[in-house]
Enzyme design. Sequence first.
Site, short mmCIF file in Angstrom:
data_model
loop_
_atom_site.label_atom_id
_atom_site.label_comp_id
_atom_site.label_asym_id
_atom_site.label_seq_id
_atom_site.Cartn_x
_atom_site.Cartn_y
_atom_site.Cartn_z
N GLU A 265 0.48 -1.44 0.12
CA GLU A 265 -0.31 -0.18 0.35
C GLU A 265 1.08 1.07 0.01
O GLU A 265 2.07 1.49 0.54
CB GLU A 265 -0.41 0.03 1.54
CG GLU A 265 -1.76 -1.44 1.88
CD GLU A 265 -2.32 -1.08 3.22
OE1 GLU A 265 -2.58 -1.83 3.36
OE2 GLU A 265 -1.74 -0.12 3.96
N CYS B 222 2.60 7.75 2.13
CA CYS B 222 3.60 7.00 2.66
C CYS B 222 3.40 6.05 1.71
O CYS B 222 2.92 5.67 1.02
CB CYS B 222 2.45 7.00 3.66
SG CYS B 222 2.44 5.43 4.84
N CYS C 194 5.15 -7.39 7.28
CA CYS C 194 5.67 -6.95 8.61
C CYS C 194 6.28 -8.35 10.07
O CYS C 194 5.06 -9.31 9.71
CB CYS C 194 5.27 -5.72 9.02
SG CYS C 194 6.45 -5.44 10.13
N CYS D 222 3.61 -5.68 16.71
CA CYS D 222 3.34 -4.95 16.96
C CYS D 222 2.25 -4.99 17.33
O CYS D 222 0.85 -5.19 16.17
CB CYS D 222 3.77 -2.89 16.54
SG CYS D 222 4.80 -2.58 16.06
N CYS E 253 -1.03 -3.06 15.48
CA CYS E 253 -1.01 -3.01 13.91
C CYS E 253 -1.56 -3.78 13.13
O CYS E 253 -1.14 -5.31 13.06
CB CYS E 253 0.71 -2.61 13.76
SG CYS E 253 0.25 -2.66 11.60
N GLY F 124 5.88 -2.67 6.72
CA GLY F 124 7.03 -2.96 7.30
C GLY F 124 7.93 -2.30 7.54
O GLY F 124 7.73 -1.52 8.10
N GLU F 125 9.62 -3.16 8.41
CA GLU F 125 10.05 -2.39 8.84
C GLU F 125 11.50 -1.64 7.99
O GLU F 125 12.05 -2.43 7.71
CB GLU F 125 11.06 -2.77 10.17
CG GLU F 125 11.88 -2.57 11.18
CD GLU F 125 11.83 -1.22 11.04
OE1 GLU F 125 10.64 -1.05 11.84
OE2 GLU F 125 13.13 -0.22 11.17
N SER G 254 10.66 5.97 9.33
CA SER G 254 10.06 5.41 10.95
C SER G 254 10.11 4.03 10.96
O SER G 254 10.33 3.42 10.25
CB SER G 254 8.60 5.83 10.23
OG SER G 254 7.88 5.40 11.65
N SER H 294 8.61 4.89 16.22
CA SER H 294 7.45 4.31 17.10
C SER H 294 7.49 3.99 18.50
O SER H 294 7.47 2.78 18.33
CB SER H 294 6.90 2.96 16.12
OG SER H 294 6.32 3.89 14.67
N LEU H 295 7.34 5.03 19.54
CA LEU H 295 7.91 4.66 21.16
C LEU H 295 6.56 4.90 21.07
O LEU H 295 6.85 3.02 21.96
CB LEU H 295 8.34 6.21 21.55
CG LEU H 295 8.28 6.82 22.87
CD1 LEU H 295 10.22 5.43 22.95
CD2 LEU H 295 8.63 7.59 23.34
N HIS H 296 5.36 5.03 21.22
CA HIS H 296 4.26 4.17 21.56
C HIS H 296 4.08 3.77 23.34
O HIS H 296 2.35 3.21 23.72
CB HIS H 296 4.38 3.25 21.16
CG HIS H 296 3.55 3.33 19.49
ND1 HIS H 296 2.81 4.45 19.06
CD2 HIS H 296 3.88 2.50 18.72
CE1 HIS H 296 3.43 4.02 17.28
NE2 HIS H 296 3.98 3.44 17.26
N ASN I 103 -6.47 3.64 15.00
CA ASN I 103 -7.15 3.05 14.46
C ASN I 103 -7.77 1.99 14.20
O ASN I 103 -6.55 0.95 14.13
CB ASN I 103 -6.78 3.51 13.11
CG ASN I 103 -6.88 3.86 11.58
OD1 ASN I 103 -8.67 3.61 11.40
ND2 ASN I 103 -6.64 4.96 10.54
N CYS J 201 -1.68 1.68 8.07
CA CYS J 201 -0.88 0.89 7.52
C CYS J 201 -1.57 -0.40 7.51
O CYS J 201 -1.71 -1.27 8.70
CB CYS J 201 0.29 0.26 9.11
SG CYS J 201 1.57 0.25 9.17
N1 SAH Z 1 8.34 0.09 11.17
C1 SAH Z 1 7.93 0.90 11.14
C2 SAH Z 1 7.07 1.95 9.93
C3 SAH Z 1 5.79 1.59 9.47
S1 SAH Z 1 4.38 1.91 11.16
C4 SAH Z 1 7.51 1.81 12.44
O1 SAH Z 1 6.93 0.89 13.00
O2 SAH Z 1 7.46 3.63 13.11
C5 SAH Z 1 3.77 3.32 10.49
C6 SAH Z 1 3.20 4.16 11.62
O3 SAH Z 1 1.84 3.70 11.76
C7 SAH Z 1 3.73 3.28 12.77
O4 SAH Z 1 4.22 4.52 14.04
C8 SAH Z 1 2.48 2.88 13.90
O5 SAH Z 1 2.62 2.57 15.25
C9 SAH Z 1 1.31 2.83 13.82
N2 SAH Z 1 0.49 2.80 13.18
C10 SAH Z 1 0.37 1.22 13.44
N3 SAH Z 1 -1.21 0.82 13.44
C11 SAH Z 1 -1.82 1.54 13.65
C12 SAH Z 1 -3.25 1.52 13.29
N4 SAH Z 1 -4.33 0.90 13.76
N5 SAH Z 1 -3.78 3.24 13.67
C13 SAH Z 1 -3.43 3.67 14.13
N6 SAH Z 1 -1.74 3.86 13.50
C14 SAH Z 1 -1.10 2.45 13.96
#
Ligand code: SAH
Length: 351
Positions: free
Chosen positions: A91, A105, A112, A116, A119, A162-163, A194, A217-219, A293, A339
Site C-alpha cells: 500500500e 506514505c 512485516c 506490534c 498494527c 514494513g520496517e 520511521s 514509533s515509541l508508543h 485506528n 498501515c
Molecule cells: N515499522 C515502522 C513504519 C511502519 S508503521 C514503524 O514502526 O515506525 C507506521 C506508523 O503507523 C507507526 O507509528 C505505527 O505505530 C502506526 N500504526 C500502526 N497501526 C496503527 C493503527 N491501527 N492505528 C494508528 N496507527 C497505527
Amino acid sequence: MPRFSIHDEKRLKELFQEHKIPAFRYGQIENAIYKNFITDFDAIQTIPKDLRELLKEHCFYQSLTLDHEATSSNGQTTKFLFKTQDDLLIEAVIMRHLSGRNTLCISCQAGCPMACTFCATWKLGLQKNLELHEIVEQVMYASRALHNEWTRLRNIVFMGMGEPMLNYEVMKQAIYIFTHQKKFDLSSRRVTVSTCGIVPGIKKFTQDFPQTSLAVSLHAPNDEIRREIMPVDHTYDLSKLMASLDEYTDKTNKRIFYEYIMINGVNDHLKLADELGKLLQGRLAHVNFIPYNPWEGTSSDGYSTTPRFIIEKFQKILEKYGVVSTIRATMWDDIDAACGQLARKKKQEKK
Ligand code: SAH
C-alpha cells in the site's frame, strides 16, 4: 536475460556501455522519467528510435499493478493498493495538505515481521522485502497522479507496511533516488524514515543520512508497557533505544519525531504523560499523537481509540516538560488507510 527496472541506474549504464551509447543519453532518459513522468518508452521523443527499442527489449517501466484505489470523501487522502509480480499486496497513501505540501506514505516490505499488537500489517507476517524498483514505483505512480492534479509531491514517509531498517540497503538506494537532483529531487529533510526502534539500523542511519528525518514509533514511555505492545522492546529496550537516538541528535542536531499511538486503557493513563515528559525533557523531540485506528470495526485485541479530550490532557502535561507535540488528524477513516488495513482486508476477502 530477465528485464531490469528502468530505475536501475547501474544496469542501465552498463547496457549503454555494451552498446556504445553516449553517456548523455542517460540524462535524457532520467529527465523523461523523473521530470516529465512519461509512461512508456515510446514517449521518450528526445532519444533515437533504436535506443527506445533497446530499452523496450531490456527494461521494464513498471512492475506493480494497481489493484485498488480509494479517495476519502473529503478528497484529502488517496490510497493505492498495488500488486507485485509475485502477487503480494502493498500500500501507499497520498495525504494532501491544504498548504500544498503533499505527503506520500510508502511501504518497504510486504507484510512485516515486527508483530506490534495494534498494527494490522503484522498479522500478514513478513512476506518479503520489497525490491528497489517496487519502492520507487510507488513514488513514481503517486508523483504522476499529483502531476495530473497540477501539483507535486513534497514529502515521503516510510510509514506504510514494513520496517525500513530491516530492508536497509534497498531503503538507502531508494533515498538516493528520492533526493537526487536529477531524479525526484526532494529535499533530504522531507524524507522521513520511521522505525519501531531497531538500534543497529538507527546507528547506520545516523552515519549514512544525517540530513534525512527520523521518526520513532515509541508508543510507551517505559519498557513494561512498550514490551506488551511492541515485541521489539525485548531486543532493544528503551535505554538502548534512547542512547542510539541521542547519538543521532548529537550528530545531526535534528529533532526526532516520536510517534505515540493512543490506545484506550493501554498506554494513555495520564501518569504516563508525566513519564513521557520526563523521558523526552531536554531532548530534541516532537511527539505525534496518533489516535488508534481500529481495523475490521473493532480490533481482535479489544483495542479502542483514546477519547480526544484525554489526548489533549496528555498534550498539556507534556507541555509542562517543554515537549512539543501535535495530534495527528485522522484524515483517512473511511478508506482503511492506516498501515496494512486494506491489504489485510483484501487478503481475507480472497480466502
Ligand atoms: N515499522 C515502522 C513504519 C511502519 S508503521 C514503524 O514502526 O515506525 C507506521 C506508523 O503507523 C507507526 O507509528 C505505527 O505505530 C502506526 N500504526 C500502526 N497501526 C496503527 C493503527 N491501527 N492505528 C494508528 N496507527 C497505527
